[in-house]
Design a protein around this motif. Structure first.
Motif, PDB file in Angstrom:
ATOM      1  N   LYS A   9       0.866  -1.035  -0.098  1.00 26.55           N
ATOM      2  CA  LYS A   9       0.042   0.116   0.011  1.00 26.55           C
ATOM      3  C   LYS A   9       0.889   1.365   0.008  1.00 26.55           C
ATOM      4  O   LYS A   9       0.540   2.196  -0.841  1.00 26.55           O
ATOM      5  N   ASP A  10       1.998   1.079   0.774  1.00 22.37           N
ATOM      6  CA  ASP A  10       2.760   2.463   0.861  1.00 22.37           C
ATOM      7  C   ASP A  10       3.690   2.362  -0.428  1.00 22.37           C
ATOM      8  O   ASP A  10       3.783   3.705  -0.805  1.00 22.37           O
ATOM      9  N   PHE A  13       1.236   4.212  -2.864  1.00 23.81           N
ATOM     10  CA  PHE A  13       1.201   5.651  -2.623  1.00 23.81           C
ATOM     11  C   PHE A  13       2.371   6.452  -2.900  1.00 23.81           C
ATOM     12  O   PHE A  13       2.271   7.529  -3.580  1.00 23.81           O
ATOM     13  N   LYS A 352       9.727   4.572  11.990  1.00 27.20           N
ATOM     14  CA  LYS A 352       8.335   4.817  10.958  1.00 27.20           C
ATOM     15  C   LYS A 352       8.606   5.955   9.981  1.00 27.20           C
ATOM     16  O   LYS A 352       8.487   5.890   8.840  1.00 27.20           O
ATOM     17  N   GLU A 356       9.412   5.505   6.041  1.00 30.81           N
ATOM     18  CA  GLU A 356       8.715   5.888   4.894  1.00 30.81           C
ATOM     19  C   GLU A 356       9.073   6.903   3.993  1.00 30.81           C
ATOM     20  O   GLU A 356       8.987   7.185   2.899  1.00 30.81           O
ATOM     21  N   SER A 537      -0.814  14.042   0.389  1.00 29.26           N
ATOM     22  CA  SER A 537      -1.884  13.794   1.333  1.00 29.26           C
ATOM     23  C   SER A 537      -2.952  14.555   1.427  1.00 29.26           C
ATOM     24  O   SER A 537      -4.056  14.442   1.586  1.00 29.26           O
ATOM     25  N   ASP A 547      -9.814   6.621   2.202  1.00 29.69           N
ATOM     26  CA  ASP A 547      -8.859   6.124   2.992  1.00 29.69           C
ATOM     27  C   ASP A 547      -8.422   7.313   3.902  1.00 29.69           C
ATOM     28  O   ASP A 547      -7.314   7.484   3.766  1.00 29.69           O
ATOM     29  N   PHE A 550      -5.441   6.545   6.319  1.00 27.94           N
ATOM     30  CA  PHE A 550      -4.260   6.327   5.771  1.00 27.94           C
ATOM     31  C   PHE A 550      -3.460   7.867   5.558  1.00 27.94           C
ATOM     32  O   PHE A 550      -2.057   7.940   6.057  1.00 27.94           O
ATOM     33  N   TYR A 551      -4.114   8.576   5.077  1.00 27.13           N
ATOM     34  CA  TYR A 551      -3.406  10.092   4.512  1.00 27.13           C
ATOM     35  C   TYR A 551      -3.299  10.784   6.055  1.00 27.13           C
ATOM     36  O   TYR A 551      -2.257  11.422   6.226  1.00 27.13           O
ATOM     37  N   THR A 553      -2.665   9.542   8.896  1.00 22.75           N
ATOM     38  CA  THR A 553      -1.560   8.979   9.574  1.00 22.75           C
ATOM     39  C   THR A 553      -0.380   9.444   8.994  1.00 22.75           C
ATOM     40  O   THR A 553       0.886   9.638   9.506  1.00 22.75           O
ATOM     41  N   LYS A 554      -0.073   9.536   7.617  1.00 24.83           N
ATOM     42  CA  LYS A 554       0.939   9.888   6.837  1.00 24.83           C
ATOM     43  C   LYS A 554       1.443  11.530   7.139  1.00 24.83           C
ATOM     44  O   LYS A 554       2.658  11.679   7.549  1.00 24.83           O
TER      45      LYS A 554
END
Length: 591
Positions: A9-10, A13, A352, A356, A537, A547, A550-551, A553-554
């Motif tokens: 998933k990442d 992205f 993390k 990323e 994001s 979602d 997800f964004y 969290t990013k």
């Protein structure tokens, strides 16, 4: 035993939200629509999680064995290698003329991260082959390419790179391996090479060694080095294998990590070799392989950090230890999970936010390689040349640090072999050393790359950061990213200015600060990546992305990096501006 979950998933992205690959004008990128890349990544994820990851601990425990001149790989490796070959994974981004699939390098890199994260030692067999393929593809004659490349693309034959000798590593001008011309276009290669990854094994029918050697009577030092193709088995005119060449394994090195890869001492006893490229221009050809390998090693460092982080995160969620100081979060249990504690959160967020950011940096670098090669873009080529030592040095330094931090989450269990966390640290450790130790990467960056083409590439990078900050200065939600990035970029520029003002008078002033500069530049590059990911994001959320977690969290992860990691540039600048005097103060005898 540790587990591995492919970060598909990442990766999606980064490819689509950040790099927008399918909208790019780079030839071949139009085919990279989200459905296509998702299918590739999902299939790669299956083989890495189901086939390679379970063999990671097996390779670490068993290692490779030399028996009667034959190297035996760990249990299951040979069968797994057949599955990888059958799936076409070894030729994903190779030339279709020689059996490859012709995908862009960025896809090979995305898939390569998962392979390395699941099983670094195993993946090195095909990784070294890809590097040897690239060198022959770039510098070989048509006949050499026809002879070797089809079987190397499929990994029916694998490849190596032979540089280091017992008395010389970085200083290759000291090498003693010689190549004596035979008058028929061949050479007799004699000498010993050490630390040869995938030097021999039982998973392919032939091993194609690329060997640096000196032709007698050539120039002294590095200018007299040539590169040769030296196959384990000679290849007949019809492409079939002939007699065994004069190359043998002296021993398998006993190493701290990557036990599943056969790191060999290789002995060449008048082995038949074939010149690759031009006489005395071997380093030019070898650097085709080494530069690719350095990006691959940066990927390995990041991939080990990802794998270690995944397991540390699960442990932190499951392990009950102590109570949250603000109130019990697991009132029905004897204690709260580790993840409630701020110091554990700090540790995990360090990991993390690095992983990323590093993934984005790596794939951006891969896209620059595609732009340079597929679009013949000299500016992109110069920029990735500048970034290569940063990708290799910074990502492996921080990757190892993350593997250690992941171990720390486990406490005492992290030090016990049955939990498997030490393997990530031991395997990550080599990435800081091979393909040019990180101190050498820093020297290359400061001593060569900054001044390359009159310094225009580093100036272009500064302009890129400046333009991003200007374009996003008034965008709601971006101030937390723009202001720290602007400050960090000014620190980096101030360090460059210090080198210009002081390095000419005393080169040690620049060289003593080179490692700090490489680290600063790595932070600024990740800061730029986090800024770009934050904007992507915010745009996705504004467009109504489904979602939202997800964004969001990013964005939260990016804010952490900008607030807690990026300010390190100020410390590194202070170190650089202290000069070389304290570094060089002691006489050698006084250490």
């Amino acid at each position: 035993m540790p587990s591995y979950t492919p970060p598909t998933k990442d990766l999606q992205f980064v490819l689509h939200d950040l790099l927008k690959v399918s909208e790019s004008t780079i030839p071949g990128y139009a085919d990279l629509d989200p459905d296509f890349t998702s299918a590739i990544l999902e299939e790669a994820g299956k083989i890495t999680s189901q086939v390679l990851a379970p063999l990671n601990a097996v390779g670490d425990t068993e290692g490779c064995v030399l028996e009667n001149g034959v190297v035996r790989t760990p249990t299951g490796f040979k069968e797994a290698f057949e599955q990888v070959k059958e799936g076409g994974w070894t030729g994903l981004d190779c030339d279709p003329e020689y059996g490859g699939q012709g995908m862009p390098y960025v896809m090979g890199t995305a898939v390569g991260e998962m392979f390395s994260g699941a099983n670094q030692a195993f993946t090195m067999y095909q990784g070294l082959t890809h590097g040897a393929y690239s060198a022959i593809h770039a510098h070989g004659s048509d006949a050499q390419k026809a002879t070797y490349l089809p079987n190397m693309v499929s990994c029916e034959w694998t490849g190596t790179m032979n540089l280091t000798e017992p008395h010389c590593g970085t200083d290759l001008g000291l090498m003693r391996t010689k190549a004596v011309p035979q008058g028929d276009g061949t050479y007799k290669i004699s000498g010993q090479k050490i630390f040869i990854s995938a030097g021999d094994h039982d998973m392919s029918s032939n091993v194609i060694h690329l060997v640096l050697a000196k032709i007698p009577g050539g120039p002294e030092g590095i200018k007299g080095v040539s590169l040769f193709i030296v196959p384990k088995f000679l290849v007949k005119e019809d492409g079939s294998l002939g007699e065994r060449n004069g190359v043998s394994v002296g021993k398998i090195e006993e190493k701290m990590g990557i036990h599943g890869n056969s790191t060999c001492v290789m002995n060449y006893d008048e082995a038949t070799g074939y010149l690759l490229g031009t006489e005395h221009k071997g380093m030019r050809a070898m650097f085709t392989m080494m530069n690719e390998a350095r990006l691959g090693v940066g990927m390995q460092g990041m991939a080990q950090a990802e794998a270690a982080y995944q397991n540390a995160l699960e442990y932190a969620k499951d392990r009950l230890q102590g109570r949250d100081v603000t109130g019990a979060k697991n009132p029905d249990g004897p204690a709260d999970p580790l993840i409630v504690h701020p110091d554990i959160r700090r540790n995990l967020m360090d990991q993390k936010s690095f992983v990323e950011g590093a993934r984005a940096f790596l794939l951006w670098g891969a896209s620059l390689i595609d732009q340079a090669h597929r679009s013949e873009d000299a500016e992109a080529d110069g920029l990735i040349s500048l970034m290569t030592p940063v990708i290799k040095g910074f990502l492996t330094d921080r990757g190892f640090e993350c593997a250690i931090n992941a171990q720390q989450v486990y406490g005492g269990h992290g030090y016990i072999e049955e939990w498997g966390m030490s393997q990530f640290a031991r395997d990550a450790r080599i990435t800081q050393i091979y393909e040019g130790a990180n101190g050498v990467q820093a020297l290359d960056l400061v001593g060569r790359k900054l001044a390359q083409d009159g310094g225009k590439h580093v100036m272009a990078f500064f302009e890129m950061v400046k333009a991003f900050c200007k374009d996003n200065a008034e965008v709601e939600g971006m101030a937390e990213f723009v202001e720290p990035l602007k400050k960090a970029s000014k620190d980096l520029q101030a360090a460059g200015m210090y080198f210009m003002q002081n390095g000419m008078k005393n080169p040690n002033h620049a060289l003593a600060g080179s490692y700090d500069f490489m680290t600063m530049m790595g932070h600024v590059c990740l800061g730029l990546m986090w800024g770009r990911m934050a904007r992507a994001s915010l745009d996705a959320l504004a467009a109504g992305a489904s979602d939202t977690v997800f964004y969001e969290t990013k964005l939260a992860t990016g804010r952490y990096y900008m607030a807690r990691q990026l300010p390190a540039t100020a410390m590194h600048l202070a170190r650089i501006e202290s000069g070389a005097d304290t570094v060089m103060a002691l006489e050698a005898a006084n250490f």
